[in-house]
Structure formats: structure tokens, C-alpha cells
Design a protein around this motif. Structure first.
Motif, PDB file in Angstrom:
ATOM      1  N   LEU A  21       0.831  -1.202   0.000  1.00 36.83           N
ATOM      2  CA  LEU A  21       0.000   0.000   0.000  1.00 36.83           C
ATOM      3  C   LEU A  21       0.872   1.262   0.000  1.00 36.83           C
ATOM      4  CD1 LEU A  21      -2.848   1.208   0.174  1.00 36.83           C
ATOM      5  CD2 LEU A  21      -2.573   1.163   2.656  1.00 36.83           C
ATOM      6  N   LEU A  22       1.914   1.284   0.828  1.00 34.35           N
ATOM      7  CA  LEU A  22       2.822   2.431   0.849  1.00 34.35           C
ATOM      8  C   LEU A  22       3.501   2.628  -0.508  1.00 34.35           C
ATOM      9  CD1 LEU A  22       4.613   2.227   4.323  1.00 34.35           C
ATOM     10  CD2 LEU A  22       2.911   3.880   3.567  1.00 34.35           C
ATOM     11  N   THR A  23       3.885   1.542  -1.150  1.00 38.12           N
ATOM     12  CA  THR A  23       4.511   1.619  -2.466  1.00 38.12           C
ATOM     13  C   THR A  23       3.546   2.188  -3.492  1.00 38.12           C
ATOM     14  OG1 THR A  23       5.915  -0.269  -1.923  1.00 38.12           O
ATOM     15  CG2 THR A  23       5.683   0.273  -4.243  1.00 38.12           C
ATOM     16  N   LEU A  24       2.303   1.732  -3.460  1.00 36.82           N
ATOM     17  CA  LEU A  24       1.306   2.238  -4.399  1.00 36.82           C
ATOM     18  C   LEU A  24       1.035   3.722  -4.193  1.00 36.82           C
ATOM     19  CD1 LEU A  24      -1.237  -0.722  -4.534  1.00 36.82           C
ATOM     20  CD2 LEU A  24       0.324   0.048  -6.337  1.00 36.82           C
ATOM     21  N   VAL A  25       0.976   4.154  -2.952  1.00 36.77           N
ATOM     22  CA  VAL A  25       0.768   5.576  -2.665  1.00 36.77           C
ATOM     23  C   VAL A  25       1.946   6.391  -3.182  1.00 36.77           C
ATOM     24  CG1 VAL A  25       0.607   7.279  -0.802  1.00 36.77           C
ATOM     25  CG2 VAL A  25      -0.793   5.210  -0.730  1.00 36.77           C
ATOM     26  N   ALA A  26       3.161   5.929  -2.948  1.00 34.43           N
ATOM     27  CA  ALA A  26       4.349   6.636  -3.430  1.00 34.43           C
ATOM     28  C   ALA A  26       4.369   6.696  -4.953  1.00 34.43           C
ATOM     29  CB  ALA A  26       5.611   5.968  -2.897  1.00 34.43           C
ATOM     30  N   LEU A  27       4.041   5.597  -5.613  1.00 36.49           N
ATOM     31  CA  LEU A  27       4.004   5.582  -7.078  1.00 36.49           C
ATOM     32  C   LEU A  27       2.930   6.518  -7.626  1.00 36.49           C
ATOM     33  CD1 LEU A  27       4.576   1.812  -7.895  1.00 36.49           C
ATOM     34  CD2 LEU A  27       6.115   3.716  -8.355  1.00 36.49           C
ATOM     35  N   TYR A  28       1.792   6.572  -6.973  1.00 43.50           N
ATOM     36  CA  TYR A  28       0.725   7.474  -7.400  1.00 43.50           C
ATOM     37  C   TYR A  28       1.172   8.926  -7.299  1.00 43.50           C
ATOM     38  CZ  TYR A  28      -3.667  10.016  -7.398  1.00 43.50           C
ATOM     39  OH  TYR A  28      -4.665  10.904  -7.676  1.00 43.50           O
ATOM     40  N   ARG A  29       1.807   9.267  -6.195  1.00 42.15           N
ATOM     41  CA  ARG A  29       2.283  10.649  -6.020  1.00 42.15           C
ATOM     42  C   ARG A  29       3.366  10.993  -7.034  1.00 42.15           C
ATOM     43  NH1 ARG A  29       2.396  12.834  -0.057  1.00 42.15           N
ATOM     44  NH2 ARG A  29       3.006  14.580  -1.330  1.00 42.15           N
ATOM     45  N   LEU A  30       4.262  10.051  -7.321  1.00 42.96           N
ATOM     46  CA  LEU A  30       5.293  10.289  -8.327  1.00 42.96           C
ATOM     47  C   LEU A  30       4.685  10.466  -9.716  1.00 42.96           C
ATOM     48  CD1 LEU A  30       8.084   7.808  -7.218  1.00 42.96           C
ATOM     49  CD2 LEU A  30       8.205  10.302  -7.205  1.00 42.96           C
ATOM     50  N   LEU A  31       3.663   9.692 -10.028  1.00 41.82           N
ATOM     51  CA  LEU A  31       2.987   9.814 -11.312  1.00 41.82           C
ATOM     52  C   LEU A  31       2.309  11.177 -11.446  1.00 41.82           C
ATOM     53  CD1 LEU A  31       2.225   8.366 -13.940  1.00 41.82           C
ATOM     54  CD2 LEU A  31       0.190   7.537 -12.771  1.00 41.82           C
ATOM     55  N   ARG A  32       1.662  11.632 -10.387  1.00 44.67           N
ATOM     56  CA  ARG A  32       1.038  12.963 -10.402  1.00 44.67           C
ATOM     57  C   ARG A  32       2.079  14.053 -10.594  1.00 44.67           C
ATOM     58  NH1 ARG A  32      -2.745  13.755  -5.357  1.00 44.67           N
ATOM     59  NH2 ARG A  32      -1.243  15.422  -5.232  1.00 44.67           N
ATOM     60  N   GLU A  33       3.209  13.940  -9.910  1.00 51.14           N
ATOM     61  CA  GLU A  33       4.287  14.921 -10.037  1.00 51.14           C
ATOM     62  C   GLU A  33       4.855  14.897 -11.455  1.00 51.14           C
ATOM     63  OE1 GLU A  33       7.016  17.891  -8.860  1.00 51.14           O
ATOM     64  OE2 GLU A  33       5.156  17.174  -7.949  1.00 51.14           O
ATOM     65  N   GLN A  34       5.011  13.726 -12.027  1.00 51.53           N
ATOM     66  CA  GLN A  34       5.531  13.613 -13.390  1.00 51.53           C
ATOM     67  C   GLN A  34       4.569  14.275 -14.380  1.00 51.53           C
ATOM     68  OE1 GLN A  34       5.681   9.667 -15.057  1.00 51.53           O
ATOM     69  NE2 GLN A  34       7.451  10.187 -16.315  1.00 51.53           N
ATOM     70  N   ARG A  35       3.280  14.048 -14.227  1.00 51.82           N
ATOM     71  CA  ARG A  35       2.290  14.690 -15.102  1.00 51.82           C
ATOM     72  C   ARG A  35       2.358  16.202 -14.979  1.00 51.82           C
ATOM     73  NH1 ARG A  35      -2.692  10.831 -13.652  1.00 51.82           N
ATOM     74  NH2 ARG A  35      -2.097   9.055 -14.935  1.00 51.82           N
ATOM     75  N   ARG A  36       2.473  16.688 -13.764  1.00 51.26           N
ATOM     76  CA  ARG A  36       2.557  18.137 -13.536  1.00 51.26           C
ATOM     77  C   ARG A  36       3.801  18.712 -14.204  1.00 51.26           C
ATOM     78  NH1 ARG A  36       4.686  21.942 -10.252  1.00 51.26           N
ATOM     79  NH2 ARG A  36       5.998  20.455  -9.165  1.00 51.26           N
ATOM     80  N   LEU A  37       4.930  18.011 -14.080  1.00 50.36           N
ATOM     81  CA  LEU A  37       6.163  18.486 -14.701  1.00 50.36           C
ATOM     82  C   LEU A  37       6.073  18.447 -16.225  1.00 50.36           C
ATOM     83  CD1 LEU A  37       8.844  16.915 -12.341  1.00 50.36           C
ATOM     84  CD2 LEU A  37       8.223  19.325 -12.547  1.00 50.36           C
ATOM     85  N   HIS A  38       5.420  17.437 -16.780  1.00 48.29           N
ATOM     86  CA  HIS A  38       5.219  17.383 -18.231  1.00 48.29           C
ATOM     87  C   HIS A  38       4.369  18.560 -18.705  1.00 48.29           C
ATOM     88  CE1 HIS A  38       7.187  13.769 -19.621  1.00 48.29           C
ATOM     89  NE2 HIS A  38       6.700  13.086 -18.595  1.00 48.29           N
ATOM     90  N   GLU A  39       3.322  18.888 -17.953  1.00 44.30           N
ATOM     91  CA  GLU A  39       2.473  20.024 -18.305  1.00 44.30           C
ATOM     92  C   GLU A  39       3.252  21.332 -18.237  1.00 44.30           C
ATOM     93  OE1 GLU A  39      -0.787  19.702 -15.612  1.00 44.30           O
ATOM     94  OE2 GLU A  39      -1.614  17.932 -16.616  1.00 44.30           O
ATOM     95  N   LEU A  40       4.061  21.507 -17.194  1.00 49.25           N
ATOM     96  CA  LEU A  40       4.875  22.715 -17.080  1.00 49.25           C
ATOM     97  C   LEU A  40       5.895  22.805 -18.206  1.00 49.25           C
ATOM     98  CD1 LEU A  40       5.547  22.880 -13.226  1.00 49.25           C
ATOM     99  CD2 LEU A  40       4.175  24.449 -14.593  1.00 49.25           C
TER     100      LEU A  40
END
Length: 96
Positions: A21-40
Motif C-alpha cells: 500500500l505504501l509503495t502504491l501511494v508513493a508511485l501514485y504521487r510520483l505519477l502525479r508529479e511527473q504529469r505536472r512536470l510534463h504540463e509545465l
């Protein structure tokens, strides 16, 4: 024997589930950050493209230098009016 094995396996399974569960939460947050950086990055590229289009459309000569006085940008107008090469010279010094 089986009575002792079941609680140990249950504890290991609970620990495994918690770590998963902790791994999935960390991966989800990293994916959101990656999307945000791609948009920027895409927005930044669009902005740079618009600025480059505006600078190349200007009829006046535009020379941009860095902090050491080296040429960083030269719009097409002074290139046509001078002997500067078609590719912007990165190491050319404008003034000292």
C-alpha cells in the motif's frame, strides 16, 4: 504447530500488504508529479516558441548576451545585415 503458524503468516501478510500500500501511494504521487512536470514543460516550450516567433518577426536587430558578454541569441535581421553565420555563434563575444 499449525496454530502457531497461522498468526505468523497473518502478520507477514499484513506487513506485506502495508508495504504494498505504501509503495502504491508513493508511485501514485510520483505519477502525479511527473504529469505536472510534463504540463509545465509543455507550457514552457509553447512560451519559448511564441517568444522566438515574436523575436524573429521584429524588423530591428535583436542581440541577446549572457552575463559574460557572449552572444546567446541573434534574430534573423542582423544575420542578413552582417557576416554572422546562419547558426548563432555561442562563444562569440559582443563586448568586453
Amino acid at each position: 504447530m499449525r496454530a502457531q503458524l497461522l498468526p505468523r503468516l497473518a502478520a507477514k501478510f499484513a506487513l506485506f500488504s502495508f508495504c504494498s500500500l505504501l509503495t502504491l501511494v508513493a508511485l501514485y504521487r510520483l505519477l502525479r508529479e511527473q504529469r505536472r512536470l510534463h504540463e509545465l514543460n509543455a507550457a514552457s516550450r509553447r512560451s519559448l516558441h511564441q517568444a522566438a516567433s515574436a523575436l524573429s518577426a521584429i524588423e530591428e536587430r535583436v542581440l541577446v548576451s549572457d552575463g559574460q558578454g557572449r552572444l546567446a541569441y541573434l534574430n534573423p535581421r542582423p544575420r542578413r545585415c552582417s557576416a554572422w553565420p546562419a547558426r548563432t555563434p555561442r562563444a562569440a563575444t559582443c563586448w568586453t
